[in-house]
Design an enzyme around this catalytic site. Sequence first.
Site, PDB file in Angstrom:
ATOM      1  CE  LYS A 182      -4.256  -2.017   1.538  1.00 22.27           C
ATOM      2  NZ  LYS A 182      -4.868  -2.738   2.630  1.00 22.27           N
TER       3      LYS A 182
ATOM      4  CE  LYS B 113      -6.035  -9.025  -4.969  1.00 27.32           C
ATOM      5  NZ  LYS B 113      -6.384  -8.855  -3.636  1.00 27.32           N
TER       6      LYS B 113
ATOM      7  CE  LYS C 238     -14.037  -4.570  -2.451  1.00 22.78           C
ATOM      8  NZ  LYS C 238     -13.138  -5.193  -1.439  1.00 22.78           N
TER       9      LYS C 238
HETATM   10  P1  ADP Z   1      -9.809  -6.143  -2.872  1.00 25.78           P
HETATM   11  O1  ADP Z   1      -8.373  -6.568  -3.141  1.00 25.78           O
HETATM   12  O2  ADP Z   1     -10.587  -6.052  -4.131  1.00 25.78           O
HETATM   13  O3  ADP Z   1      -9.901  -4.886  -2.034  1.00 25.78           O
HETATM   14  P2  ADP Z   1     -10.512  -7.505  -0.471  1.00 25.78           P
HETATM   15  O4  ADP Z   1      -9.152  -7.266   0.068  1.00 25.78           O
HETATM   16  O5  ADP Z   1     -11.660  -6.777   0.144  1.00 25.78           O
HETATM   17  O6  ADP Z   1     -10.484  -7.280  -2.055  1.00 25.78           O
HETATM   18  O7  ADP Z   1     -10.787  -9.054  -0.424  1.00 25.78           O
HETATM   19  C1  ADP Z   1     -11.905  -9.699   0.147  1.00 25.78           C
HETATM   20  C2  ADP Z   1     -11.741 -11.196   0.036  1.00 25.78           C
HETATM   21  O8  ADP Z   1     -11.716 -11.571  -1.343  1.00 25.78           O
HETATM   22  C3  ADP Z   1     -10.412 -11.700   0.617  1.00 25.78           C
HETATM   23  O9  ADP Z   1     -10.609 -12.982   1.176  1.00 25.78           O
HETATM   24  C4  ADP Z   1      -9.510 -11.781  -0.556  1.00 25.78           C
HETATM   25  O10 ADP Z   1      -8.481 -12.709  -0.392  1.00 25.78           O
HETATM   26  C5  ADP Z   1     -10.488 -12.221  -1.650  1.00 25.78           C
HETATM   27  N1  ADP Z   1     -10.029 -11.743  -2.953  1.00 25.78           N
HETATM   28  C6  ADP Z   1      -9.943 -10.451  -3.368  1.00 25.78           C
HETATM   29  N2  ADP Z   1      -9.462 -10.360  -4.606  1.00 25.78           N
HETATM   30  C7  ADP Z   1      -9.232 -11.644  -4.997  1.00 25.78           C
HETATM   31  C8  ADP Z   1      -8.724 -12.228  -6.188  1.00 25.78           C
HETATM   32  N3  ADP Z   1      -8.383 -11.479  -7.225  1.00 25.78           N
HETATM   33  N4  ADP Z   1      -8.584 -13.564  -6.252  1.00 25.78           N
HETATM   34  C9  ADP Z   1      -8.942 -14.345  -5.187  1.00 25.78           C
HETATM   35  N5  ADP Z   1      -9.442 -13.860  -4.035  1.00 25.78           N
HETATM   36  C10 ADP Z   1      -9.585 -12.529  -3.922  1.00 25.78           C
END
Ligand code: ADP
Length: 321
Positions: free
Chosen positions: A110, A189, A192
């Site tokens: 970050k 990956k 959001k």
């Molecule tokens: P983001 O990276 O979009 O902010 P979050 O950190 O809120 O997503 O992730 C919420 C859940 O979804 C977590 O368990 C995270 O590991 C899973 N997750 C998010 N993006 C992915 C991805 N691209 N592939 C697999 N799991 C994901």
Amino acid sequence: MRTLSGIQPSGSLHIGNYFGMMNSMIKRQNDDELFCFIVNLHALTTVTDGRSLARNTLEAALDFLALGLDPEKSCFWVQGDVAEHAELTWVLHNYTPMGLLERSHSYKDKIANNLTPNHGLFAYPVLMAADILLYQADQVPVGRDQKQHLEIARDIAGAFNYVYGPTFTLPEPAIDDSLAVIPGVDGRKMSKSYNNAIDIFTPYEELKKRVMSIVTDAKGVNEPKDPDSCNLFAIYRLFVGDEVRTELKDRYLTPGLKYSEVKKELVEIIWNYFAPYREKREKLATRPDDVRDVLKAGAAKARRCAEPTINDVRRKVGLIY
Ligand code: ADP
Ligand code: TRP
């Protein structure tokens, strides 16, 4: 078995969230004791617009309920509605060596992405540890990006247990290798924060735009193509069964496949996959107060489940006098 996981309401939820975490949680609700929550306190580390945080919290709840999470079978709530999360976090800070947090990949990422490092961001894994340990969770279904956070939670639990004797269950991450990292339209990956996501409940025209923008290699129509390194394939395979997946593999290996045709199919496949959930979501969205009631009842249930552990901690560390 106690299974627990949370998701941040920091934007619209996408198919990476769905396959990486939401779907595996929903599938477990019939067999496990399921704890599923929306981590609005964690989202405070990056969202500084209160209105959008409040809106996204309700939207995330709608998403989960529409996708099949049953609040009767599980415990479903908003983290900030149960003050014990914050209380346990403060206690756990004192069992968290600085070095443990300094090594956090997600914090370093970050910062590398130009987020101003505030203390909330640094302490993020301690709040996550409290979320998990408060409910004595055995298993935590997450994507691979959360693996280190789980290790930190185990380390903090171990440090506390060492001082006060067995108090917290050491949680295990539940990571499905085939779904651990869903790629976004640009091949990184899906996230959001990378603007590369395909949102679960995006309108049709936006879905089409997103899918058509999936990056593929520059191979011509008459060349055979490699499914295993193709981003489009990696997304398509999520929505179809073994038979269609094998067929698509064959089509890749045979000259004549046009990526644009595969993309057009994928738009329809994704749209139809979520169609029944979309209908349910539209209905739920007309009754936001009912959703709030569900969440408040979930918070009351969560608090009851957290009570034995928080009372044990309060007693052990000397907060009860
Ligand atoms: P983001 O990276 O979009 O902010 P979050 O950190 O809120 O997503 O992730 C919420 C859940 O979804 C977590 O368990 C995270 O590991 C899973 N997750 C998010 N993006 C992915 C991805 N691209 N592939 C697999 N799991 C994901
Ligand atoms: N850090 C997780 C994420 O960004 C969200 C989260 C917070 C979480 N508390 C949790 C996940 C407890 C599992 C268990 O995705």
